[in-house]
Write a protein that holds these residues in place. Structure first.
Motif, PDB file in Angstrom:
ATOM      1  N   ALA A  39     -19.893  27.570  43.391  1.00  0.00           N
ATOM      2  CA  ALA A  39     -19.830  28.557  44.478  1.00  0.00           C
ATOM      3  C   ALA A  39     -18.813  28.148  45.535  1.00  0.00           C
ATOM      4  N   GLY A  40     -18.556  26.866  45.663  1.00  0.00           N
ATOM      5  CA  GLY A  40     -17.596  26.383  46.639  1.00  0.00           C
ATOM      6  C   GLY A  40     -16.175  26.281  46.114  1.00  0.00           C
ATOM      7  N   ALA A  41     -15.972  26.670  44.869  1.00  0.00           N
ATOM      8  CA  ALA A  41     -14.641  26.567  44.262  1.00  0.00           C
ATOM      9  C   ALA A  41     -13.632  27.465  44.986  1.00  0.00           C
ATOM     10  N   ARG A  42     -12.398  27.103  44.874  1.00  0.00           N
ATOM     11  CA  ARG A  42     -11.307  27.814  45.545  1.00  0.00           C
ATOM     12  C   ARG A  42     -11.304  29.314  45.229  1.00  0.00           C
ATOM     13  N   ASP A  43     -11.541  29.669  43.983  1.00  0.00           N
ATOM     14  CA  ASP A  43     -11.485  31.088  43.613  1.00  0.00           C
ATOM     15  C   ASP A  43     -12.670  31.904  44.135  1.00  0.00           C
ATOM     16  N   MET A  44     -13.660  31.258  44.714  1.00  0.00           N
ATOM     17  CA  MET A  44     -14.829  31.950  45.275  1.00  0.00           C
ATOM     18  C   MET A  44     -14.754  32.067  46.800  1.00  0.00           C
ATOM     19  N   ARG A  45     -13.765  31.462  47.410  1.00  0.00           N
ATOM     20  CA  ARG A  45     -13.716  31.378  48.873  1.00  0.00           C
ATOM     21  C   ARG A  45     -13.588  32.713  49.584  1.00  0.00           C
ATOM     22  N   GLU A  46     -13.023  33.706  48.956  1.00  0.00           N
ATOM     23  CA  GLU A  46     -12.843  35.005  49.609  1.00  0.00           C
ATOM     24  C   GLU A  46     -14.117  35.845  49.590  1.00  0.00           C
ATOM     25  N   MET A  47     -15.086  35.433  48.798  1.00  0.00           N
ATOM     26  CA  MET A  47     -16.354  36.173  48.678  1.00  0.00           C
ATOM     27  C   MET A  47     -17.352  35.693  49.719  1.00  0.00           C
ATOM     28  N   PRO A  48     -18.269  36.570  50.109  1.00  0.00           N
ATOM     29  CA  PRO A  48     -19.382  36.095  50.934  1.00  0.00           C
ATOM     30  C   PRO A  48     -20.158  35.023  50.158  1.00  0.00           C
ATOM     31  N   ALA A  49     -20.730  34.077  50.867  1.00  0.00           N
ATOM     32  CA  ALA A  49     -21.439  32.964  50.228  1.00  0.00           C
ATOM     33  C   ALA A  49     -22.540  33.448  49.295  1.00  0.00           C
ATOM     34  N   SER A  50     -23.271  34.486  49.694  1.00  0.00           N
ATOM     35  CA  SER A  50     -24.379  34.962  48.857  1.00  0.00           C
ATOM     36  C   SER A  50     -23.877  35.492  47.514  1.00  0.00           C
ATOM     37  N   ILE A  51     -22.733  36.141  47.502  1.00  0.00           N
ATOM     38  CA  ILE A  51     -22.172  36.657  46.246  1.00  0.00           C
ATOM     39  C   ILE A  51     -21.633  35.505  45.408  1.00  0.00           C
TER      40      ILE A  51
END
Length: 103
Positions: A34-46
């Motif tokens: 969830a903390g990966a670079r490609d997930m950073r633009e998403m809200p944390a819950s998503i």
């Protein structure tokens, strides 16, 4: 650094809310994804939800075996929805995977 710390806290809160009884090893793998670079633009819950589903699919189901046997991704995903939901239920997840849901 404050943004990273805020993001880390948001992911921790989302994990606690979604997966109150998940094993530590699984939580840490999901946290990392969830903390990966490609997930950073998403809200944390998503990001946590997507990381959870991907982790459970690969670590707790026959998904990879089905792919190796020649099933396409959509078919393999269809066949493991119940396994994913059983794992999420054991972990007392506050959300389950809908068989019709696209990721």
């Amino acid at each position: 650094m404050a943004a990273t710390t805020g993001r880390t806290r948001a992911i921790a809160r989302a994990l606690t809310a979604l997966l109150p009884m998940a094993p530590y090893a699984d939580i840490e793998a999901i946290r990392a994804a969830a903390g990966a670079r490609d997930m950073r633009e998403m809200p944390a819950s998503i990001a946590v939800w997507l990381a959870t589903i991907a982790h459970v699919r690969h670590a707790h189901t026959d998904y990879d075996r089905l792919l190796a046997e020649g099933y396409d991704r959509d078919a393999a995903r269809f066949f493991v929805v119940d396994e994913i939901n059983r794992t999420l239920t054991r972990w007392r997840a506050t959300r389950l995977l809908d068989g019709e849901e696209s990721e």
